[in-house]
Design an enzyme around this catalytic site. Structure first.
Site, PDB file in Angstrom:
ATOM      1  N   ASP A  34      42.351  35.953  34.269  1.00 46.59           N
ATOM      2  CA  ASP A  34      42.376  36.302  35.690  1.00 46.59           C
ATOM      3  C   ASP A  34      42.354  35.044  36.544  1.00 46.59           C
ATOM      4  OD1 ASP A  34      42.201  37.604  38.111  1.00 46.59           O
ATOM      5  OD2 ASP A  34      40.064  38.019  37.930  1.00 46.59           O
TER       6      ASP A  34
ATOM      7  N   SER B 104      39.789  35.048  39.970  1.00 42.56           N
ATOM      8  CA  SER B 104      38.340  34.895  39.941  1.00 42.56           C
ATOM      9  C   SER B 104      38.017  33.638  39.137  1.00 42.56           C
ATOM     10  CB  SER B 104      37.669  36.134  39.321  1.00 42.56           C
ATOM     11  OG  SER B 104      38.030  36.273  37.953  1.00 42.56           O
TER      12      SER B 104
ATOM     13  N   ASN C  25      34.723  33.270  37.220  1.00 40.35           N
ATOM     14  CA  ASN C  25      33.593  33.415  36.305  1.00 40.35           C
ATOM     15  C   ASN C  25      34.032  33.910  34.935  1.00 40.35           C
ATOM     16  OD1 ASN C  25      32.094  34.000  39.172  1.00 40.35           O
ATOM     17  ND2 ASN C  25      30.717  33.057  37.675  1.00 40.35           N
TER      18      ASN C  25
ATOM     19  N   TRP D  91      32.556  36.343  32.073  1.00 37.77           N
ATOM     20  CA  TRP D  91      31.509  37.303  31.756  1.00 37.77           C
ATOM     21  C   TRP D  91      31.961  38.209  30.622  1.00 37.77           C
ATOM     22  CZ3 TRP D  91      33.017  42.311  32.181  1.00 37.77           C
ATOM     23  CH2 TRP D  91      33.989  42.645  33.143  1.00 37.77           C
TER      24      TRP D  91
ATOM     25  N   TYR E  28      31.235  44.527  45.751  1.00 37.98           N
ATOM     26  CA  TYR E  28      32.321  44.748  46.701  1.00 37.98           C
ATOM     27  C   TYR E  28      31.788  45.500  47.911  1.00 37.98           C
ATOM     28  CZ  TYR E  28      32.757  49.509  44.769  1.00 37.98           C
ATOM     29  OH  TYR E  28      32.522  50.787  44.345  1.00 37.98           O
TER      30      TYR E  28
ATOM     31  N   ASP F 204      47.964  35.999  41.340  1.00 43.20           N
ATOM     32  CA  ASP F 204      46.834  36.690  40.738  1.00 43.20           C
ATOM     33  C   ASP F 204      47.220  37.357  39.423  1.00 43.20           C
ATOM     34  OD1 ASP F 204      44.448  37.880  40.202  1.00 43.20           O
ATOM     35  OD2 ASP F 204      44.473  39.265  41.891  1.00 43.20           O
TER      36      ASP F 204
ATOM     37  N   THR G 272      46.109  41.393  38.159  1.00 37.29           N
ATOM     38  CA  THR G 272      46.577  42.650  38.734  1.00 37.29           C
ATOM     39  C   THR G 272      48.068  42.771  38.482  1.00 37.29           C
ATOM     40  OG1 THR G 272      46.834  43.955  40.755  1.00 37.29           O
ATOM     41  CG2 THR G 272      46.921  41.577  40.998  1.00 37.29           C
TER      42      THR G 272
END
Length: 412
Positions: A110, A113, A115, A117, A155, A302, A305
């Site tokens: 991605d 973003s 991070n 995780w 969000y 991006d 998506t």
């Protein structure tokens, strides 16, 4: 004697060439990307993908579906009809190894973003996204180190505080990324997620490739640690997406530390990053059938998506040009006539004075005898978000030091 000396010089030359070639190969690693078909009806994917976008971009998620004005035609990335129940969206993921011995985890790549995780073994099966999943188990790793810090990604909503989308805690361990072992990488273990967070996807985490400035908790992203530890010689990565892949081994490539000229045609066009958070840049213009829907507007690349997301007023005008069959579908999925899609105009994006066209075959997704559009909108969004519809057509390069984005037509 002179002939022997000449042969020696020639041998020395080729040994030097081989050494340089070997260094270049070692200086960049290819990460094969799996292509996973998401086993959810298209209309459900649209709703949940908009929620995922809202998490990343901190926008307000629409709890129903994206819709547009009643008097115009609009479109999204899927179809509302019952025949689409067996059609699926696409995700691009790779496998990272966590801990020692390595625990293999499939994570979504991605660029929107920053991070890293992964689902935690401390997430109980009573939390739906964690049930019957492969999860990181810190107690099984000899290199694990606990960090007493919480982690969350939220969000916006109409409530004052807003719901927490994902939450957990920070941990530190060795992470193997593309064959490189990153020592003491901090990442998040997720022990709570909403029921719709992962749908029925195979991935159990996300590796963010955005700038460190947008990393939650000030955590250093894995790519930055690859550079800091000297594991790659250039702070550059590049992405090639295969839009025709049908299994877990032909989804594309993430190249760490360099580029591959065999994956694109012509020359790379570079554009400076306008705001170092997302991979954001200023797009000169964007047009379709004479309608200009961008003039020096802000856009981001991006991977993460599948959509092209445009501001709401723009979507209404674009979809009127494309002639969607239902301007106000209840499920946010906009259908176009398959028999006439070949007549649809090119969408032309101008970036750094170079045109990057998208043909109908790029932005119209076909599911059997049903055709849907790859454009959508989202409340609160004013950016032009170029997802995998665009990134499947163009090879992209990301330079974190010089803050540059490179683009060229992908070779498929």
């Amino acid at each position: 004697m002179r002939d022997r000396w000449s042969r020696f010089q020639l041998l020395l030359f080729w040994l030097t060439v081989l050494a340089v070639w070997a260094f270049e190969v070692e200086a960049r690693k290819r990460v094969k990307l799996g292509l996973h078909k998401n086993p959810e009806p298209i209309e459900e994917n649209i709703k949940n993908e908009l929620k995922t976008l809202s998490i990343k971009h901190k926008l307000k998620a629409d709890d129903t579906q994206a819709t547009t004005k009643q008097d115009t035609k609009s479109q999204g990335t899927g179809s509302r009809v019952a025949t689409l129940e067996n059609r699926y969206n696409t995700e691009y993921y790779t496998t990272l190894g966590f801990g020692n011995p390595p625990q293999a985890m499939q994570v979504l790549i991605d660029t929107g973003s920053a991070n890293l995780w992964v689902l935690s073994s401390k997430c109980p099966d009573s939390v739906a996204p964690c049930a019957n999943r492969i999860k990181y188990n810190s107690s099984a790793s000899t290199t694990y180190r606990a960090i007493n810090s919480t982690f969350s990604i939220a969000y916006g909503s109409n409530s004052e505080d807003g719901p927490i989308a994902l939450s957990g805690f920070q941990s530190q361990d060795t992470v193997n990324f593309g064959g490189y072992s990153i020592k003491n990488q901090i990442f998040a273990e997720i022990n709570y997620a909403p029921d719709t967070a992962f749908l029925k996807s195979e991935f159990v985490g996300i590796v963010g490739l955005g700038f460190s400035s947008i990393a939650m908790g000030g955590i250093t992203p894995p790519f930055y640690n690859l550079v800091a530890e000297g594991l790659i010689s250039r702070a550059v990565f590049s992405i090639y997406l295969n839009r025709n892949g049908t299994d877990a081994t032909h989804g594309g490539e993430l190249i760490l530390g360099g580029t591959d000229s065999g994956l694109y045609s012509g020359c790379l066009t570079y554009v400076p990053v306008s705001s170092a958070g997302y991979w954001q840049f200023t797009m000169t213009s964007a047009t379709v059938n004479g309608f200009q829907f961008c003039e020096n507007c802000e856009a981001i690349l991006d991977v993460g998506t599948s959509l092209i997301v445009v501001p709401e007023p723009v979507l209404a005008a674009i979809n009127q040009i494309l002639g969607v069959l239902d301007a106000t579908p209840s499920n946010g999925v906009y259908q176009v006539n398959c028999s006439t899609v070949s007549e649809l105009p090119d969408v032309v994006l101008t970036i750094a004075r170079r045109k990057f066209p998208l043909k109908f075959s790029d932005y119209v997704l076909r599911y059997g005898n049903t055709c849907v559009s790859g454009f959508t909108s989202m409340k609160g969004n004013n950016l032009l978000i170029l997802g995998e519809i665009f990134l499947g057509a163009y090879y992209t390069v990301y330079d974190t030091v010089y803050k540059l984005i490179g683009l060229a037509p992908a070779v498929h």
